[in-house]
Design a protein around this motif. Structure first.
Motif, PDB file in Angstrom:
ATOM      1  N   GLU A 169       0.828  -1.210   0.000  1.00  0.00           N
ATOM      2  CA  GLU A 169       0.000   0.000   0.000  1.00  0.00           C
ATOM      3  C   GLU A 169       0.859   1.255   0.000  1.00  0.00           C
ATOM      4  O   GLU A 169       0.477   2.279  -0.592  1.00  0.00           O
ATOM      5  N   ARG A 170       2.024   1.195   0.635  1.00  0.00           N
ATOM      6  CA  ARG A 170       2.881   2.360   0.663  1.00  0.00           C
ATOM      7  C   ARG A 170       3.361   2.730  -0.740  1.00  0.00           C
ATOM      8  O   ARG A 170       3.503   3.923  -1.060  1.00  0.00           O
ATOM      9  N   VAL A 171       3.598   1.730  -1.579  1.00  0.00           N
ATOM     10  CA  VAL A 171       4.008   2.005  -2.965  1.00  0.00           C
ATOM     11  C   VAL A 171       2.869   2.704  -3.715  1.00  0.00           C
ATOM     12  O   VAL A 171       3.087   3.655  -4.473  1.00  0.00           O
ATOM     13  N   ILE A 172       1.636   2.233  -3.471  1.00  0.00           N
ATOM     14  CA  ILE A 172       0.477   2.855  -4.139  1.00  0.00           C
ATOM     15  C   ILE A 172       0.305   4.291  -3.680  1.00  0.00           C
ATOM     16  O   ILE A 172       0.091   5.209  -4.492  1.00  0.00           O
ATOM     17  N   LEU A 173       0.429   4.517  -2.379  1.00  0.00           N
ATOM     18  CA  LEU A 173       0.283   5.876  -1.853  1.00  0.00           C
ATOM     19  C   LEU A 173       1.376   6.785  -2.402  1.00  0.00           C
ATOM     20  O   LEU A 173       1.106   7.948  -2.764  1.00  0.00           O
ATOM     21  N   ASP A 174       2.595   6.288  -2.480  1.00  0.00           N
ATOM     22  CA  ASP A 174       3.695   7.112  -2.986  1.00  0.00           C
ATOM     23  C   ASP A 174       3.474   7.490  -4.445  1.00  0.00           C
ATOM     24  O   ASP A 174       3.764   8.621  -4.856  1.00  0.00           O
ATOM     25  N   LYS A 175       2.949   6.557  -5.223  1.00  0.00           N
ATOM     26  CA  LYS A 175       2.685   6.872  -6.636  1.00  0.00           C
ATOM     27  C   LYS A 175       1.578   7.919  -6.746  1.00  0.00           C
ATOM     28  O   LYS A 175       1.680   8.865  -7.544  1.00  0.00           O
ATOM     29  N   LEU A 176       0.515   7.748  -5.964  1.00  0.00           N
ATOM     30  CA  LEU A 176      -0.561   8.746  -5.988  1.00  0.00           C
ATOM     31  C   LEU A 176      -0.043  10.101  -5.547  1.00  0.00           C
ATOM     32  O   LEU A 176      -0.446  11.137  -6.087  1.00  0.00           O
TER      33      LEU A 176
END
Length: 800
Positions: free
Chosen positions: A345-352
């Motif tokens: 989830e941290r990767v998704i948040l960082d991309k967003l």
């Protein structure tokens, strides 16, 4: 192929809307049953987890030391900024980049070992990493000519900088997802255990005979999810060792890592990677991107979740994505080919965050940490709304995903809802302001008899305390308060009003009236039934206006009575004056005829003056009577064909009697011009003679004795025009007003007395004929009065 009857009917909006509640209800029910089962299992597993936790803490501390030792031994330098307010930590060999004898801390002094441009580039990149959360990959040139690769990435709440010589890295800059085994002889079992225990993926270690001798925590969790018994001393066998051996035999090279695909029940497909180590082999299981591990209790809800229009995303305890739907991708505008199951989830948040789709938070790392605390929830909770840069507002609901942890996110775009609330609040504020500004008191009662809406005027009109309306009082409470404020009749009045409120008869009609209170107040009220079944009552204090209305009515009645008495008085006086005036005129004519004896010049002059004054008085009496009939509305025209020359002669005869010759000298020089071939003239002859007489006598009064007065009669299309001109003093403004308003009193020399009344007669008779009057100033002196009359007054009266 033939479609089933249900499908043959087609999918309509009604079918979808009808099926949606059923699908949601079934999904919610199934989810509740699964949650109950998982809670029981969670309690059992929790006890075992507590036992393991104390054992793992000591092991984790040792592993951290081992990791740092491993990183420090590599030919690279890693700089860690773990927590705000603390200095960086340095791992690795300083000699990999810096000259001998320098400490690792000197690596941040970029100007000492990099060119000026590269030093500035990496400084800015680190600033963007730590402030904005943006990672980077840079190729730098050292002062000694070496090429250095620098990569920056987020690390939990902090950041990490990795610096390494380019020659020590493979062509691809992306490090492997898992530590790749060396090509030469593998490390011993102790080192392998340490490395495998640190992996987040299920990993295992076998001895030379192929028996499992070690498995990490992720491996044991996977085994328990499959229902296998496992322990630290006897790990459960999840993969057939013979299958691995056969696969290795087929591939041929036993020294390289080998990959084998296996299916582990409902959990899904895994890729098993095993490689040789000294004295055996090691390996790990990697969930396929298209078949990431899922909680068995949630797998059967995938179809329902994907069909929902509400964005949903589910993460396991390791923060790995295990389920999402198309609405989730649409909300965040994420390419489905990029978003894969198993992503952190941290990767998704960082991309967003990098794409500018998350809230603009100054402390992004702190915000992300607070958001990830949702993994500790035990009950569903609404998180703080996200105000996105594109203007949308998203409400996030987080709920536990299962007994082992994890979280379910439900996203709802509440932008329109907030806009509607804002607009509704504005409408309510406008409504409230409008009600408060009304002069009427307003009260709206619900079907239960309670007040739902009112304005401050209600308290003023009925002398009620303002705090009574802070809640929603019942009408009985208002009646009791009114009885205390108005002891004489307050209770009686509100008792009657209450019957209109509680009357639920659908055929009842609206009601209005006036209440005369004992304190002298007059209240107009109206009771209106609203479409939603409520009843609105309005009250208006009309005491002052009613008093004014009564006074005005009394005065109007008095004026009407006075006007009636005046008309009667004028008529009686006029008739009473006519009899003696007739006698005076008769005796004056007798004396002037010489029948009673010859008169000398002085006596004859007196007699002529008496005759002229009597004629003027007779004309005034006739004018008064005419005005009385006009005011009473009983004056009527008698239109007949008229000879204009005859009418002029009659008017001239009246002037001769009013302005007689004095000592043989004429006092009036009248010049009459009548154009030939005038159209037929139909009018009331008596009224026209009166109009001409008054206009000519008015002109004579404003002219010098012997001055010329000209009367011109001409014809126009369908009209007859009489123009009276004099050479005397211009008509004053007061005379102009008198020509239009007979109530204007006039004062002036003797020759001008009575002019106002005569001009009022002119105005009245011209209007009765449907004509017009115009007054013009002549140059250099004098006045011109133009009277335009229709040639047929009978036709003009019919048209009106």
């Amino acid at each position: 192929m033939s479609a089933s009857p249900a499908l043959a009917q087609g999918i309509t909006a009604n079918n979808v809307m009808g099926a949606a509640p059923v699908a949601i209800a079934l999904g919610a029910g199934a989810f509740a049953l699964i949650a109950m089962a998982l809670v029981r299992r969670m309690l059992r597993d929790n006890r075992l987890a507590q036992q393991r936790s104390s054992e793992q803490i000591a092991g984790l501390r040792a592993r951290v030391d081992e990791y740092e030792a491993l990183l420090s031994g590599g030919r690279e330098i890693i700089v860690l900024w773990a927590n705000a307010g603390e200095g960086p930590r340095f791992l690795g060999q300083a000699s990999a980049l810096l000259p001998p004898g320098r400490r690792a801390e000197a690596v941040l002094d970029f100007a000492s070992w990099l060119g000026e441009a590269d030093a500035d580039r990496i400084a800015r990149a680190i600033e963007h990493l730590r402030v904005g959360g943006r990672g980077f990959e840079l190729t730098l040139k050292a002062s000694d000519g070496r090429t250095v690769r620098a990569s920056g990435s987020l690390l939990g709440n902090g950041a990490a900088l990795r610096l390494r010589p380019a020659a020590a890295q493979p062509a691809a800059e992306v490090p492997p997802a898992l530590p790749a085994p060396p090509a030469q002889a593998a490390t011993d079992h102790a080192t392998a255990r340490t490395v495998l225990a640190s992996l987040g993926k299920p990993a295992f270690l076998r001895d030379g005979a192929g028996r499992l001798v070690f498995a990490n925590a992720a491996y044991h969790d996977l085994a328990r999810a499959l229902g296998r018994k496992t322990s630290e001393s006897q790990p459960a066998e999840l993969v057939d060792y013979g299958l691995l051996q056969r696969n290795r035999a087929v591939l041929g090279d036993a020294r390289k890592p080998q990959s084998t695909m296996v299916t582990l029940g409902e959990i899904g497909d895994f890729e098993v990677v095993d490689f040789p180590v000294n004295g055996g082999s090691a390996g790990y299981l990697h969930a396929r991107q298209d078949a990431a591990p899922r909680d068995p209790g949630l797998s059967h809800l995938s179809a329902i979740i994907d069909a929902l229009a509400t964005p949903i995303a589910i993460f396991n305890p390791n923060r790995e994505l295990v389920q999402f739907n198309r609405a989730y991708c649409a909300m965040w505008d994420i390419d489905p080919s990029w978003l894969k199951l198993g992503m952190d989830e941290r990767v998704i948040l960082d991309k967003l965050r990098t794409d500018g789709k998350l809230p603009n938070e100054p402390d992004y790392q702190g915000w992300r940490t607070r958001h990830l605390s949702a993994y500790q929830l035990r009950v569903p909770k609404e998180l703080e709304p996200w105000h996105l840069p594109d203007g949308r507002t998203v409400q996030v609901i987080a709920a536990p995903a299962g007994p082992k942890g994890g979280v379910i996110y439900v996203f709802e775009d509440i932008t329109d809802q907030l806009n509607l609330k804002s607009q509704h609040k504005v409408v309510l504020d406008v409504q409230r302001s409008t009600l408060n500004a009304l002069s009427e008191a307003v009260a709206v009662f619900g079907t239960n008899g309670r007040l739902t809406l009112s304005n401050p005027k209600l308290s003023t009109v009925w002398k009620l305390p303002a705090n009574l309306f802070t809640e929603t009082p019942h009408i009985d409470q208002i009646a009791e308060a009114a009885a205390r404020a108005l002891p004489e009749d307050g209770a009686t009045i509100w008792r009657d009003l209450k019957r209109s409120i509680i009357d639920l008869n659908p055929t009842r009609s609206d009601r209005q009236g006036r209440i005369a209170r004992a304190d002298g107040k007059l209240i107009d009220y109206a009771i209106v039934r609203l479409p939603d079944g409520q009843t609105m009552m309005t009250f208006l204090d009309v005491t002052e206006s009613a008093n004014y209305q009564r006074v005005l009515k009394e005065r109007n009645d008095a004026l009407i009575t006075a006007d009636r008495l005046k008309d009667a008085f004028v008529q009686n006086v006029s008739y009473e004056l006519r009899s003696p005036l007739t006698n005076i005129i008769g005796f004056a004519d007798l004396l002037a005829s010489g029948a009673a004896g010859e008169l000398n010049d002085k006596q004859r002059s007196y007699t002529d003056f008496i005759r002229a004054s009597s004629a003027t008085l007779g004309v005034l009496i006739d004018n008064i009577l005419d005005l009385a009939t006009v005011d009473a509305g009983i004056a009527e025209l008698q239109p007949e064909p008229q000879d204009i020359a005859t009418l002029v002669d009659k008017a001239r005869a009246g002037l001769a009697a009013t302005f007689p010759d004095i000592d043989g000298e004429p006092t009036l020089n009248l010049r009459v011009i009548i154009e030939p071939d005038l159209p037929p003239f139909i009018a009331d002859g008596t009224r026209i003679v009166n109009v001409l007489y008054n206009l000519l006598s008015n002109a004579a009064r404003f002219s010098e004795p012997g001055g010329e007065v000209r009367l011109t009669v001409s014809g126009r299309t369908g009209r007859i025009q009489f123009v009276v001109e004099d050479e005397g003093a211009p008509m004053s403004e007061e005379m102009r007003v008198a020509l239009l308003d007979r109530n204007e009193a006039l004062a002036g020399p003797v020759r001008q007395r009575g002019a106002g009344l005569g001009l009022s007669i002119v105005r009245a008779f011209v209007n009765m004929h449907g004509g017009t009057i115009a007054v013009e100033r002549r140059e250099p002196r004098g006045t011109r009065v133009v009277v335009s009359l229709p040639s047929d007054a009978a036709m003009a009266g019919a048209a009106e």
